[in-house]
Design an enzyme around this catalytic site. Sequence first.
Site, mmCIF file in Angstrom:
data_model
loop_
_atom_site.group_PDB
_atom_site.id
_atom_site.type_symbol
_atom_site.label_atom_id
_atom_site.label_comp_id
_atom_site.label_asym_id
_atom_site.label_seq_id
_atom_site.Cartn_x
_atom_site.Cartn_y
_atom_site.Cartn_z
ATOM 1 N N ALA A 52 0.529 -7.488 1.770
ATOM 2 C CA ALA A 52 -0.122 -7.300 3.066
ATOM 3 C C ALA A 52 -0.366 -5.800 3.331
ATOM 4 C CB ALA A 52 0.773 -7.873 4.172
ATOM 5 N N PRO A 53 -1.465 -5.449 3.987
ATOM 6 C CA PRO A 53 -2.490 -6.317 4.589
ATOM 7 C C PRO A 53 -3.560 -6.811 3.615
ATOM 8 C CG PRO A 53 -2.959 -4.028 5.114
ATOM 9 C CD PRO A 53 -1.669 -4.021 4.343
ATOM 10 N N GLY A 54 -3.539 -6.358 2.347
ATOM 11 C CA GLY A 54 -4.415 -7.044 1.399
ATOM 12 C C GLY A 54 -5.514 -6.211 0.744
ATOM 13 N N GLY A 55 -5.368 -4.900 0.683
ATOM 14 C CA GLY A 55 -6.383 -4.074 0.018
ATOM 15 C C GLY A 55 -6.539 -4.444 -1.447
ATOM 16 N N ASP B 233 4.297 -11.750 0.797
ATOM 17 C CA ASP B 233 4.617 -10.736 1.818
ATOM 18 C C ASP B 233 4.968 -11.452 3.117
ATOM 19 O OD1 ASP B 233 4.543 -8.437 3.633
ATOM 20 O OD2 ASP B 233 3.473 -7.423 2.012
ATOM 21 N N ASP C 32 3.925 -3.864 -5.186
ATOM 22 C CA ASP C 32 3.623 -2.736 -4.286
ATOM 23 C C ASP C 32 4.457 -2.910 -3.023
ATOM 24 O OD1 ASP C 32 2.455 -0.512 -3.166
ATOM 25 O OD2 ASP C 32 0.628 -1.544 -2.542
ATOM 26 N N LYS D 222 7.891 3.590 -5.488
ATOM 27 C CA LYS D 222 7.979 4.485 -4.318
ATOM 28 C C LYS D 222 8.989 5.600 -4.599
ATOM 29 C CE LYS D 222 5.475 1.354 -2.258
ATOM 30 N NZ LYS D 222 4.103 1.501 -1.822
HETATM 31 C C1 LIG Z 1 2.503 -0.646 0.786
HETATM 32 S S1 LIG Z 1 2.552 -2.196 1.566
HETATM 33 C C2 LIG Z 1 1.594 -3.192 0.496
HETATM 34 C C3 LIG Z 1 0.120 -2.904 0.532
HETATM 35 C C4 LIG Z 1 -0.654 -3.979 -0.192
HETATM 36 N N1 LIG Z 1 -0.376 -3.990 -1.614
HETATM 37 C C5 LIG Z 1 -2.139 -3.902 0.029
HETATM 38 O O1 LIG Z 1 -2.884 -3.995 -0.949
HETATM 39 O O2 LIG Z 1 -2.570 -3.800 1.167
HETATM 40 C C6 LIG Z 1 4.155 -2.764 1.271
HETATM 41 C C7 LIG Z 1 4.423 -4.182 1.696
HETATM 42 O O3 LIG Z 1 5.681 -4.594 1.198
HETATM 43 C C8 LIG Z 1 6.112 -5.627 2.063
HETATM 44 N N2 LIG Z 1 7.536 -5.907 1.839
HETATM 45 C C9 LIG Z 1 8.609 -5.113 2.095
HETATM 46 N N3 LIG Z 1 9.747 -5.721 1.711
HETATM 47 C C10 LIG Z 1 9.393 -6.928 1.194
HETATM 48 C C11 LIG Z 1 10.104 -8.023 0.614
HETATM 49 N N4 LIG Z 1 11.432 -7.995 0.491
HETATM 50 N N5 LIG Z 1 9.390 -9.094 0.162
HETATM 51 C C12 LIG Z 1 8.053 -9.127 0.258
HETATM 52 N N6 LIG Z 1 7.310 -8.131 0.799
HETATM 53 C C13 LIG Z 1 7.974 -7.047 1.267
HETATM 54 C C14 LIG Z 1 5.809 -5.081 3.438
HETATM 55 O O4 LIG Z 1 5.738 -6.139 4.385
HETATM 56 C C15 LIG Z 1 4.474 -4.395 3.201
HETATM 57 O O5 LIG Z 1 3.402 -5.218 3.601
#
Ligand SMILES: C[S@@+](CC[C@H](N)C(=O)[O-])C[C@H]1O[C@@H](n2cnc3c(N)ncnc32)[C@H](O)[C@@H]1O
Length: 318
Positions: free
Chosen positions: A182-185, A201, A240, A271
Amino acid sequence: MESALKLDVGRARPDLRFAYSRPGLVTFKSVDAIAVDDAPGSVFARVWGRSIGPARSPEDAVHQLALVGADRLHVYPRDPESVTDLAPWHAALGVGLPGVAAGPATDGELVADVIVSASADEPAWLGLHRQDANHVAAPGALIAVDVPADAPSRAYAKIEEAIAWAGLPVRTGDVALEIGAAPGGAVMALAKRGVEVFGVDTGELAPNVRAMKGVHHLPIKVGALRWEQLPKRVDWLLVDVNLAPQVALHEVGRLMPKLAPTLVGAVFTLKLNDVSFVAELPVLAQRIAGFGFQSVRMRHLPSNRKEVCAVAMMRQRA
Ligand SMILES: C[S@@+](CC[C@H](N)C(=O)[O-])C[C@H]1O[C@@H](n2cnc3c(N)ncnc32)[C@H](O)[C@@H]1O
């Protein structure tokens, strides 16, 4: 990422001593001669090569480069976010070095780098590198990605840059699983390529992404994801997630026995909470390789902030 770069080079290349830097350009001194195909000393280096030195004017650059026998000319801004006038450099070098083409380099070519400052008072820096798998073909490693106006995050650019840099054979009809979607790029970028994407997510996917053909949302934490919820075939794994890399990799390790038989490759966004973390990159690469991947490559991509992209290939595709 300059401090990360210096730490990383200090670790991997103790033969090099930091010399001089300006934003976007870092130089090191070496007692031994540096070859044009010297392997990059850090994943944070966009372009890595042998320095020739400063050029006070486009004519000076022509004069210095006329003798090096370059096959390719790359003129680019020292600081990509600045407004830099490259036109006088292109014009003079185009006339002064006939037959040395601009544009993406092909493997084996000797590339002359002309790194131009936005300030007319500062010289350009000249360098040389041999184009190979360690170097991005585009001038200045500036991978051009057209991010649609309705893309919900910069991760659209991150995945496209990873695909371009690593030459990933992503095909229409492939199936991808993204952990931290999320949000899905990235989901949008893959769905536009005709890939069926399963996004894990707890956060929501943007409505325009959710509505795209082949997009599925699993609204759970990765720790709660069970093998039975995964599709039968997964070609690409994307990770991610906002978790410490060791924690994220622990979760991936739990899923790997189910994913490995069909997986082509994986793209991890690791990260970095602080720069001292660069010392752990080799350990993380080993950990990823330990999942059974044939190769693991890392790079700080143009759209990466405090993070590093690792691309791991499980098998070759014809
Ligand atoms: C950098 S964002 C992802 C951006 C995404 N790849 C995009 O294309 O928009 C990181 C995401 O990791 C999710 N997240 C954090 N801990 C998590 C977990 N334990 N399981 C699943 N998702 C998790 C967060 O909700 C957040 O949306």
